[in-house]
Structures are given as C-alpha cells and as structure tokens.
Design a protein around this motif. Structure first.
Motif, short mmCIF file in Angstrom:
data_model
loop_
_atom_site.label_atom_id
_atom_site.label_comp_id
_atom_site.label_asym_id
_atom_site.label_seq_id
_atom_site.Cartn_x
_atom_site.Cartn_y
_atom_site.Cartn_z
N ALA A 281 -6.29 10.27 -2.44
CA ALA A 281 -5.06 10.95 -2.85
C ALA A 281 -4.48 11.85 -1.77
O ALA A 281 -3.26 12.08 -1.76
CB ALA A 281 -5.34 11.78 -4.11
N TYR A 282 -5.32 12.37 -0.87
CA TYR A 282 -4.82 13.33 0.10
C TYR A 282 -4.97 12.87 1.55
O TYR A 282 -4.51 13.57 2.45
CB TYR A 282 -5.53 14.67 -0.09
N THR A 283 -5.59 11.72 1.77
CA THR A 283 -5.75 11.23 3.13
C THR A 283 -4.89 10.00 3.39
O THR A 283 -4.14 9.96 4.37
CB THR A 283 -7.23 10.90 3.42
N TYR A 284 -4.97 9.02 2.50
CA TYR A 284 -4.21 7.78 2.70
C TYR A 284 -2.81 7.84 2.07
O TYR A 284 -1.81 7.55 2.72
CB TYR A 284 -4.98 6.59 2.12
N ILE A 285 -2.74 8.18 0.80
CA ILE A 285 -1.47 8.09 0.07
C ILE A 285 -0.37 8.99 0.64
O ILE A 285 0.79 8.56 0.74
CB ILE A 285 -1.69 8.38 -1.43
N PRO A 286 -0.66 10.24 1.05
CA PRO A 286 0.43 11.08 1.57
C PRO A 286 1.14 10.50 2.80
O PRO A 286 2.25 10.92 3.11
CB PRO A 286 -0.27 12.40 1.91
N LEU A 287 0.49 9.55 3.48
CA LEU A 287 1.16 8.92 4.60
C LEU A 287 2.47 8.28 4.15
O LEU A 287 3.48 8.31 4.88
CB LEU A 287 0.25 7.86 5.23
N LEU A 288 2.49 7.70 2.94
CA LEU A 288 3.73 7.11 2.42
C LEU A 288 4.79 8.17 2.20
O LEU A 288 5.98 7.95 2.47
CB LEU A 288 3.44 6.37 1.11
#
Length: 398
Positions: A281-288
C-alpha cells in the motif's frame, strides 16, 4: 566499531514518539522537490512515446531511492550524528542524480547511474552496520538487499556505457530487478528470503512520509502552473486555463487527503503485520499516484501553452490519462488499506476513458475543465458515501 556495529546506538527507540518525522528527513526531501521537477520537464519539453517511457522510468527511479530511504529511516534515528551524516551524503548524491535527469539517457548517463548505485549501496551498507550489533535478523536482511542492489547496480552502470537502444534495454532490466526484489523478499542464494518480522516499521511514520512525498509531487504541479502562467498573455482564456490547472491540483489533493490518507494510516498502524501492508500500500501503489500527479503537471503546462483551439492528441491523452492513472492508484490504495472497492472511482475512471477520444473535438481549456468536473463528481460522491458509512457505524455502535 564494536563487532560490526557503531559505537553508540543509531536506531530509533521503541518509545511512542520516537517514530515522528524529523527535520533531517524533511531537509533530505528538498532534493526530491528538484528531482520531481526535473522528471516532469523531460516530457514537457518533448512529447513522444520514447520521452514518455523515459519519464516513467525516471519517476520510478526517483520514487524508489526515496522510498528505500524512507524504509531505512523507519529504523534509523536521524537525530543521531552518524545517521544525519548519512542523510547529508544521500542528499549530495541525490542532487547529482537529479541534475543528471534531463540527460540521463544521453551525455550524463554515467553520472546518473553512478549516483543512483552509490545512493542505494551506501544507505544499505550503513543500515547493515547499524543493525549488526544487536539485531542479527535485520542485519542479514540488509545483506540480501545489498546483494540485490549490487546486481541491479552493475546493470545500471554497464548500461550507462552502452549505445542508446542497448542502454534502454539494460536499464529496463535493472529497474525490473530493483522493483521485483521486495516482492520476492530479497531471496538470495544461501540466505533465503527475508522474514516478515524484519519489516516491523511504524505505520504512522510510513504513512506520513508517503503523504509528504505526494505533497512534493503536487507542489510540482503548482510550480509548472505558476511558471507557465507567468509568461502567458494575461487574458480571459489563459486565466481560465490557469484556474483549471489549479483546480485540478486541488482535486487530486482532496481525493487522497480527504479521508483515504487517514484511513490508510490507521489501518497500517493497527495491523498485525504492518510491513507486508506497507510494502503493497505504501511502497508500490503510491507510484501510480505520483505518476498521475507528474503527468497531470505536464498536461497543465501544455494547456497553458495552447489553451485555445483543438488540443493536440498528447495534451488530451495526458489530461485524461494522468487522471485515470491517479484514480487507479487511489482505488488500489484504498483496497490495500482495508477500505471497500469504490464504485465512484471506477465510474470516474471509465468516464475519463470515454472523454479521452472525445476531447479532440473540444477546445483545450474545455477538456481540462471536463476532466476536473469528473474528478469533482468522484470526490463529492465519495465524500457522501464516506459520511453515510460513518453515520451507519456510529448508529450501530450506539
């Protein structure tokens, strides 16, 4: 050093207030204000498929080095001298990295690659020594991370010396290795995978740090909008385009910070295994979310350059596409932090998909306002549903 450790403890204590975001971390973030600006200007200067690919890759690199530092700072105490010195070194390397971004795929490829690799390795080696004195499991985990950084780093530096097409291919492989590492829990021959127990970070700290990076990215939208409007003719059309750009930035901010940010933080803080949730939730997804904001900033700049007439395909694509990417990121973030799938967000993304091919028939500024209208409807509907759920919860508790 005492047996691979520092003379005194450089790790955060277990006290409740020990995981607050420090001024050292905020000072470190200043480099990334510049880095995000550099990334957005790559696409702002030239709109092409290759330039878009470069922009996405560079944004992924900037996000990744910042995120790995955020994970490290969840354990390291930035108020201690050695850690503060580490952050200063990382700032210097980050500034070199950011300065090379416009020519990362050109004359400054070596500077870009070397700065990136040094950032990754120096931080991880330091954290290994920080853990080695008392927390062996964490130290071994950073041995795994160092191995992964070294493998990817060899490709980054090798690619810097290759011709353009070969460099792109090698760097894509290096980027894939960087991104797949955490998902495989840094599996390393002879050492296996890292244990979930070594990912015991503070949910509050992680949530606040990611939120601050999103603020940095949104700040880039403000910079692009203000810079473009400062040189534009002062007339009604350009003023309308300026207001559309500003309203779009406000809407992106509200869509995440109205309640998704708080809900995600509370969910992460109360989780039994916060590290696993933080990874998704805080490492991969915020990239979007970051990509959506950066691409939106580029779109705002293009709208302010040519607010009248039919928009170029790139302008329409960036206006609608950036908002779609952002909404997808928001949808996935909410689900990854225990919230329900949002039908309003899905409908909003679909509406933008319909607007995309139709945008070429409308004036440029009208397309910008149409995108804002869709985002505003999503925001209002989402807020109404959220308030109804809160009332239902309170009524059930009573």
């Amino acid at each position: 050093m005492r047996a691979f450790g520092f003379p005194r403890d450089v790790l955060r204590s277990e006290a409740a207030d020990a995981h607050r975001v420090t001024y050292t971390e905020l000072f470190f973030d200043l480099v990334f204000v510049f880095a995000v600006t550099q990334v957005s200007h790559v696409l702002l200067q030239e709109q092409s498929a290759l330039s878009l690919l470069h922009t996405v890759m560079l944004a992924m690199v900037v996000w990744w080095v910042w995120m790995f530092t955020t994970w490290a700072s969840s354990w390291l105490d930035p108020e201690t001298g050695p850690v503060r010195a580490l952050f200063v070194v990382l700032m210097l390397l980050g500034l070199l990295l950011a300065s090379a971004i416009p020519e990362a795929f050109g004359d400054r490829a070596v500077l870009f690659a070397v700065s990136l690799v040094l950032m990754q390795l120096s931080r991880s080696v330091f954290t290994f020594f920080a853990f080695s004195g008392a927390q062996r499991d964490h130290a071994v985990n950073f041995v795994r991370i160092i191995v992964w950084h070294a493998v990817a780093g060899a490709l980054w530096i090798t690619g810097a010396f290759l011709p353009d097409e070969a460099r792109l291919t090698v760097w894509l492989i290096a980027l894939a290795i960087d991104y797949i590492g955490p998902r495989l829990r840094f599996w390393t021959p002879g050492l296996g995978r890292s244990q979930l127990s070594t990912w015991n970070i503070s949910g509050t700290h992680m949530s606040e740090r990611v939120s601050l990076f999103l603020i940095i990215a949104l700040g880039e939208s403000i910079v692009v909008t203000g810079a473009a409007f400062s040189t534009a003719p002062l007339d009604v059309v350009h003023l309308g385009a300026f207001l559309a750009a500003f309203a779009g930035t406000v809407l992106l901010w509200l869509l995440y910070f109205a309640h998704a940010q708080r809900g995600g933080s509370e969910y992460l803080e109360g989780a039994a295994e916060p590290g696993l949730i933080a990874q998704t939730a805080y490492t991969y997804i915020p990239l979007l979310l970051v990509l959506g904001i950066v691409l939106s900033a580029v779109a705002d700049g293009l709208v302010l350059e040519h607010p009248t007439g039919r928009p170029a395909p790139w302008t329409t694509g960036l206006l609608c596409g950036s908002a779609i990417v952002y909404l997808i990121g928001l949808l996935l973030f909410r689900r990854a932090t225990g919230m329900r799938w949002s039908l309003t967000v899905v409908v909003g993304a679909l509406a933008l998909g319909v607007l995309w091919p139709m945008g070429g028939l409308l004036p440029t500024a009208v397309v910008a306002w149409a995108v804002n209208l869709v985002l505003a409807v999503v925001l209002v509907a989402d807020q109404l549903l959220y308030r109804r759920r809160v009332r239902d919860t309170e009524a059930a508790a009573a």
